[in-house]
Design an enzyme around this catalytic site. Structure first.
Site, PDB file in Angstrom:
ATOM      1  N   THR A  25       0.837  -1.335  -0.014  1.00  0.00           N
ATOM      2  CA  THR A  25      -0.059  -0.142  -0.115  1.00  0.00           C
ATOM      3  C   THR A  25       0.809   1.122   0.044  1.00  0.00           C
ATOM      4  O   THR A  25       1.964   1.268   0.192  1.00  0.00           O
ATOM      5  CB  THR A  25      -0.844   0.173   1.122  1.00  0.00           C
ATOM      6  OG1 THR A  25      -0.216   0.056   2.282  1.00  0.00           O
ATOM      7  CG2 THR A  25      -1.892  -0.970   1.338  1.00  0.00           C
ATOM      8  N   ASP A  26       0.196   2.511  -0.351  1.00  0.00           N
ATOM      9  CA  ASP A  26       1.014   3.639  -0.262  1.00  0.00           C
ATOM     10  C   ASP A  26       0.456   4.438   1.143  1.00  0.00           C
ATOM     11  O   ASP A  26      -0.317   3.546   2.287  1.00  0.00           O
ATOM     12  CB  ASP A  26       0.395   4.573  -1.371  1.00  0.00           C
ATOM     13  CG  ASP A  26      -1.300   4.735  -1.225  1.00  0.00           C
ATOM     14  OD1 ASP A  26      -1.816   4.613  -0.363  1.00  0.00           O
ATOM     15  OD2 ASP A  26      -1.643   5.295  -2.528  1.00  0.00           O
ATOM     16  N   LEU A  27       0.813   5.748   1.449  1.00  0.00           N
ATOM     17  CA  LEU A  27       0.196   6.169   2.510  1.00  0.00           C
ATOM     18  C   LEU A  27      -1.005   6.310   2.926  1.00  0.00           C
ATOM     19  O   LEU A  27      -1.230   6.224   4.284  1.00  0.00           O
ATOM     20  CB  LEU A  27       0.768   7.703   2.420  1.00  0.00           C
ATOM     21  CG  LEU A  27       0.707   8.540   3.710  1.00  0.00           C
ATOM     22  CD1 LEU A  27       1.785   8.005   4.891  1.00  0.00           C
ATOM     23  CD2 LEU A  27       1.139  10.052   3.290  1.00  0.00           C
TER      24      LEU A  27
END
Length: 153
Positions: A25-27
């Site tokens: 995932t990203d932030l």
């Protein structure tokens, strides 16, 4: 020692399940777009194993290996941290030198992403060449594709 999980083939569809981890995932805890390519690659590798296609042995014997010649991906929804995703792969076309596959990522019944990809068998010189007959037969059995295999991809 525990063995890695494997997918399964049912009704001409390869099914491969995975869980979304933090590293995917990203932030914002949404799966980063490039990770779908890795997931689809993992599912295709598992499909090859289930079909008895040993790409590594072929490469090491100097016969060749698959390369991607083109792909198209469409993102339809977001996958998030903790989701369980089912990757489904079907064969759309098999020729003497290539295979066109459709792969879908689903969360329950929701389509997350869909990719169409063409893999071509190439020799050590990087030029397309005929796949081993046993590999073509394995793909045809998986896809239940009838009729002669075209010479051109």
């Amino acid at each position: 020692m525990p063995q890695p999980l494997s997918g399964m083939i049912r009704d001409q569809v390869h099914h491969y399940a995975l869980r979304v981890f933090f590293e995917d995932t990203d932030l914002s805890a949404v799966v980063y777009h490039a990770n779908y390519l890795r997931w689809f690659e993992r599912a295709r590798s598992d499909l090859l194993d289930l079909l008895g296609i040993d790409q590594r042995a072929s490469f090491e014997a100097g016969e060749g290996a698959y390369v991607i010649s083109d792909l198209s991906i469409r993102y339809a929804a977001s996958a998030r941290l903790g989701d369980t995703i089912m990757l489904e792969t079907t064969a759309q076309n098999v020729s003497a030198t290539s295979c066109r596959l459709v792969q879908r990522a689903l969360r329950d019944a929701t389509l997350i992403a869909q990719m169409t990809i063409r893999v071509v068998f190439v020799g050590p010189d990087g030029r397309p060449r005929r796949q081993p007959d046993a590999w073509v037969d394995a793909y045809r059995q998986f896809a239940k594709i009838a009729g002669p295999v075209p010479d051109r991809g």
